[in-house]
Each structure stands twice: as structure tokens, then as C-alpha cells.
Design a protein around this motif. Structure first.
Motif, PDB file in Angstrom:
ATOM      1  N   ASN A  41       0.812  -1.214   0.000  1.00 29.56           N
ATOM      2  CA  ASN A  41       0.000   0.000   0.000  1.00 29.56           C
ATOM      3  C   ASN A  41       0.842   1.260   0.000  1.00 29.56           C
ATOM      4  O   ASN A  41       0.466   2.261  -0.601  1.00 29.56           O
ATOM      5  CB  ASN A  41      -0.974   0.009   1.174  1.00 29.56           C
ATOM      6  CG  ASN A  41      -2.125  -0.942   0.965  1.00 29.56           C
ATOM      7  OD1 ASN A  41      -2.406  -1.360  -0.154  1.00 29.56           O
ATOM      8  ND2 ASN A  41      -2.782  -1.305   2.041  1.00 29.56           N
ATOM      9  N   ARG A  42       1.986   1.221   0.675  1.00 28.77           N
ATOM     10  CA  ARG A  42       2.848   2.410   0.712  1.00 28.77           C
ATOM     11  C   ARG A  42       3.347   2.738  -0.692  1.00 28.77           C
ATOM     12  O   ARG A  42       3.265   3.868  -1.144  1.00 28.77           O
ATOM     13  CB  ARG A  42       4.024   2.178   1.669  1.00 28.77           C
ATOM     14  CG  ARG A  42       4.851   3.409   1.900  1.00 28.77           C
ATOM     15  CD  ARG A  42       4.058   4.463   2.669  1.00 28.77           C
ATOM     16  NE  ARG A  42       4.756   5.718   2.719  1.00 28.77           N
ATOM     17  CZ  ARG A  42       4.303   6.850   2.197  1.00 28.77           C
ATOM     18  NH1 ARG A  42       3.150   6.899   1.599  1.00 28.77           N
ATOM     19  NH2 ARG A  42       5.005   7.953   2.290  1.00 28.77           N
ATOM     20  N   TRP A  43       3.863   1.743  -1.390  1.00 32.31           N
ATOM     21  CA  TRP A  43       4.367   2.003  -2.733  1.00 32.31           C
ATOM     22  C   TRP A  43       3.233   2.238  -3.722  1.00 32.31           C
ATOM     23  O   TRP A  43       3.421   2.920  -4.720  1.00 32.31           O
ATOM     24  CB  TRP A  43       5.303   0.885  -3.183  1.00 32.31           C
ATOM     25  CG  TRP A  43       6.704   1.089  -2.653  1.00 32.31           C
ATOM     26  CD1 TRP A  43       7.101   1.988  -1.724  1.00 32.31           C
ATOM     27  CD2 TRP A  43       7.873   0.384  -3.033  1.00 32.31           C
ATOM     28  NE1 TRP A  43       8.444   1.879  -1.485  1.00 32.31           N
ATOM     29  CE2 TRP A  43       8.940   0.908  -2.275  1.00 32.31           C
ATOM     30  CE3 TRP A  43       8.119  -0.645  -3.923  1.00 32.31           C
ATOM     31  CZ2 TRP A  43      10.238   0.437  -2.401  1.00 32.31           C
ATOM     32  CZ3 TRP A  43       9.420  -1.121  -4.047  1.00 32.31           C
ATOM     33  CH2 TRP A  43      10.469  -0.579  -3.296  1.00 32.31           C
ATOM     34  N   SER A  44       2.065   1.691  -3.451  1.00 34.60           N
ATOM     35  CA  SER A  44       0.907   1.973  -4.311  1.00 34.60           C
ATOM     36  C   SER A  44       0.574   3.459  -4.265  1.00 34.60           C
ATOM     37  O   SER A  44       0.178   4.047  -5.278  1.00 34.60           O
ATOM     38  CB  SER A  44      -0.314   1.162  -3.872  1.00 34.60           C
ATOM     39  OG  SER A  44      -0.106  -0.198  -4.126  1.00 34.60           O
ATOM     40  N   SER A  45       0.749   4.075  -3.092  1.00 34.04           N
ATOM     41  CA  SER A  45       0.480   5.516  -3.007  1.00 34.04           C
ATOM     42  C   SER A  45       1.472   6.312  -3.855  1.00 34.04           C
ATOM     43  O   SER A  45       1.115   7.327  -4.442  1.00 34.04           O
ATOM     44  CB  SER A  45       0.485   5.998  -1.552  1.00 34.04           C
ATOM     45  OG  SER A  45       1.777   5.993  -1.002  1.00 34.04           O
ATOM     46  N   TYR A  46       2.713   5.848  -3.950  1.00 37.57           N
ATOM     47  CA  TYR A  46       3.679   6.507  -4.844  1.00 37.57           C
ATOM     48  C   TYR A  46       3.292   6.280  -6.306  1.00 37.57           C
ATOM     49  O   TYR A  46       3.387   7.184  -7.127  1.00 37.57           O
ATOM     50  CB  TYR A  46       5.103   5.996  -4.604  1.00 37.57           C
ATOM     51  CG  TYR A  46       5.691   6.454  -3.299  1.00 37.57           C
ATOM     52  CD1 TYR A  46       6.034   7.780  -3.090  1.00 37.57           C
ATOM     53  CD2 TYR A  46       5.905   5.558  -2.267  1.00 37.57           C
ATOM     54  CE1 TYR A  46       6.573   8.202  -1.885  1.00 37.57           C
ATOM     55  CE2 TYR A  46       6.443   5.962  -1.061  1.00 37.57           C
ATOM     56  CZ  TYR A  46       6.775   7.292  -0.873  1.00 37.57           C
ATOM     57  OH  TYR A  46       7.306   7.699   0.324  1.00 37.57           O
ATOM     58  N   ALA A  47       2.863   5.091  -6.622  1.00 37.60           N
ATOM     59  CA  ALA A  47       2.465   4.784  -8.003  1.00 37.60           C
ATOM     60  C   ALA A  47       1.242   5.608  -8.412  1.00 37.60           C
ATOM     61  O   ALA A  47       1.165   6.074  -9.549  1.00 37.60           O
ATOM     62  CB  ALA A  47       2.175   3.289  -8.152  1.00 37.60           C
ATOM     63  N   THR A  51       3.955  10.971  -5.176  1.00 39.17           N
ATOM     64  CA  THR A  51       4.596  11.647  -4.050  1.00 39.17           C
ATOM     65  C   THR A  51       4.419  10.918  -2.728  1.00 39.17           C
ATOM     66  O   THR A  51       5.147  11.205  -1.778  1.00 39.17           O
ATOM     67  CB  THR A  51       4.041  13.068  -3.862  1.00 39.17           C
ATOM     68  OG1 THR A  51       2.681  12.987  -3.439  1.00 39.17           O
ATOM     69  CG2 THR A  51       4.158  13.880  -5.143  1.00 39.17           C
ATOM     70  N   GLY A  52       3.458  10.033  -2.623  1.00 41.35           N
ATOM     71  CA  GLY A  52       3.176   9.359  -1.358  1.00 41.35           C
ATOM     72  C   GLY A  52       2.805  10.331  -0.249  1.00 41.35           C
ATOM     73  O   GLY A  52       2.860   9.991   0.915  1.00 41.35           O
ATOM     74  N   GLY A  53       2.467  11.566  -0.616  1.00 41.45           N
ATOM     75  CA  GLY A  53       2.110  12.585   0.364  1.00 41.45           C
ATOM     76  C   GLY A  53       3.305  13.330   0.937  1.00 41.45           C
ATOM     77  O   GLY A  53       3.162  14.203   1.777  1.00 41.45           O
ATOM     78  N   ASN A  54       4.508  13.014   0.491  1.00 42.06           N
ATOM     79  CA  ASN A  54       5.721  13.649   0.998  1.00 42.06           C
ATOM     80  C   ASN A  54       5.857  15.076   0.475  1.00 42.06           C
ATOM     81  O   ASN A  54       5.732  15.323  -0.726  1.00 42.06           O
ATOM     82  CB  ASN A  54       6.940  12.814   0.603  1.00 42.06           C
ATOM     83  CG  ASN A  54       8.229  13.447   1.032  1.00 42.06           C
ATOM     84  OD1 ASN A  54       8.747  14.327   0.372  1.00 42.06           O
ATOM     85  ND2 ASN A  54       8.742  13.010   2.168  1.00 42.06           N
ATOM     86  N   VAL A  55       6.141  16.015   1.370  1.00 42.45           N
ATOM     87  CA  VAL A  55       6.248  17.433   1.036  1.00 42.45           C
ATOM     88  C   VAL A  55       7.318  17.694  -0.034  1.00 42.45           C
ATOM     89  O   VAL A  55       7.083  18.402  -1.007  1.00 42.45           O
ATOM     90  CB  VAL A  55       6.533  18.277   2.302  1.00 42.45           C
ATOM     91  CG1 VAL A  55       6.811  19.719   1.962  1.00 42.45           C
ATOM     92  CG2 VAL A  55       5.375  18.171   3.279  1.00 42.45           C
ATOM     93  N   GLU A  56       8.502  17.128   0.155  1.00 41.97           N
ATOM     94  CA  GLU A  56       9.598  17.369  -0.800  1.00 41.97           C
ATOM     95  C   GLU A  56       9.301  16.748  -2.167  1.00 41.97           C
ATOM     96  O   GLU A  56       9.624  17.327  -3.198  1.00 41.97           O
ATOM     97  CB  GLU A  56      10.922  16.834  -0.252  1.00 41.97           C
ATOM     98  CG  GLU A  56      11.494  17.680   0.846  1.00 41.97           C
ATOM     99  CD  GLU A  56      11.799  19.112   0.421  1.00 41.97           C
ATOM    100  OE1 GLU A  56      12.545  19.315  -0.551  1.00 41.97           O
ATOM    101  OE2 GLU A  56      11.286  20.031   1.078  1.00 41.97           O
ATOM    102  N   LEU A  57       8.695  15.572  -2.174  1.00 45.90           N
ATOM    103  CA  LEU A  57       8.364  14.945  -3.454  1.00 45.90           C
ATOM    104  C   LEU A  57       7.265  15.724  -4.166  1.00 45.90           C
ATOM    105  O   LEU A  57       7.258  15.817  -5.401  1.00 45.90           O
ATOM    106  CB  LEU A  57       7.964  13.487  -3.242  1.00 45.90           C
ATOM    107  CG  LEU A  57       9.033  12.584  -2.613  1.00 45.90           C
ATOM    108  CD1 LEU A  57       8.537  11.158  -2.508  1.00 45.90           C
ATOM    109  CD2 LEU A  57      10.339  12.650  -3.354  1.00 45.90           C
ATOM    110  N   LYS A  58       6.364  16.336  -3.402  1.00 51.93           N
ATOM    111  CA  LYS A  58       5.328  17.198  -4.000  1.00 51.93           C
ATOM    112  C   LYS A  58       5.982  18.403  -4.682  1.00 51.93           C
ATOM    113  O   LYS A  58       5.560  18.817  -5.763  1.00 51.93           O
ATOM    114  CB  LYS A  58       4.338  17.682  -2.939  1.00 51.93           C
ATOM    115  CG  LYS A  58       3.356  16.630  -2.492  1.00 51.93           C
ATOM    116  CD  LYS A  58       2.417  17.200  -1.427  1.00 51.93           C
ATOM    117  CE  LYS A  58       1.456  16.173  -0.901  1.00 51.93           C
ATOM    118  NZ  LYS A  58       0.569  16.705   0.145  1.00 51.93           N
TER     119      LYS A  58
END
Length: 124
Positions: A41-47, A51-58
Motif C-alpha cells: 500500500n505504501r508504494w501503491s500511493s507513490y504509483a 509523491t506518497g504525500g511527501n512534502v519534498e516529493l510534491k
């Protein structure tokens, strides 16, 4: 997206610490999948949202776009844990890797980790 490490259907339930590497500039993001959802589920959120909800990735998504992440981000597994491993220990290990790679200073780990290693140390 580039995937490396152990990624097999029978192993997705295990808890893990992972790295996301921007292969263009070498910056790393270290994360963990230690809740009930584990890695799948964690990597599904990235897919799903990149961003998986990460501020820097956003920020990377906003500044460089979807194609940049899809082309330049590599996903790797650093450590694998049994499903019975306590979340506190996994967060300690996640923070160990953040310190090893200095991802808070030079990488993409800018979020404060609630329940993370520094908070756990204060409680002791």
C-alpha cells in the motif's frame, strides 16, 4: 519508475525500509512501510500520485512534472522485517539510514517523523 530490491508477490506483507533515489541529481528519500498496510500500500500511493504525500516529493512534482519522477526515480529496499517487528524499532532503523545518507541535510527527507527515533529517544 525504476524498481529494485526484493519485490515478489509473496513478500509484499513484510515491513520494510526503502529508498527513493533521484538518479538525475543523486538525492535520496528514506521511508518505511511499517503500519498495517506494509509495503504494497505504501508504494501503491507513490504509483498513484507519485509523491506518497511527501512534502519534498510534491515540490519535485510541481517544479519538474510527472514525467521527471517517472523517468528519474528509482525505488529500492534497504531492510526487510518480519510482520511482528515493532514499529518503534523500524522507525529507529529508518532514522539510522537517514543519518547514514544525511537525507535530512542533502536529500528529500524534510518531513518531521511523528513517532520517529528522535521522539522515541526523548521518552526514554
Amino acid at each position: 519508475m525504476l524498481w529494485s530490491g526484493c519485490w515478489e508477490p509473496d513478500s509484499v506483507g513484510f515491513k520494510r525500509i526503502y529508498a527513493i533515489t533521484d538518479v538525475f541529481n543523486g538525492k535520496l528519500y528514506i521511508g518505511s512501510a511499517c503500519g498495517n498496510d506494509c509495503l504494497l500500500n505504501r508504494w501503491s500511493s507513490y504509483a498513484n500520485n507519485l509523491t506518497g504525500g511527501n512534502v519534498e516529493l510534491k515540490k519535485v512534482l510541481e517544479e519538474k512534472g510527472k514525467k521527471y519522477i517517472q523517468t528519474n526515480f528509482k525505488y529500492s529496499i534497504l531492510e526487510i522485517f518480519d510482520t511482528k517487528t515493532k514499529q518503534e524499532y523500524i522507525l529507529e532503523r529508518e532514522n539510522y539510514w537517514k543519518k547514514v545518507f544525511e537525507t535530512k541535510k542533502f536529500g528529500m527527507n524534510k518531513n518531521k517523523c511523528i513517532g520517529g527515533y528522535d521522539e522515541i529517544k526523548k521518552r526514554r
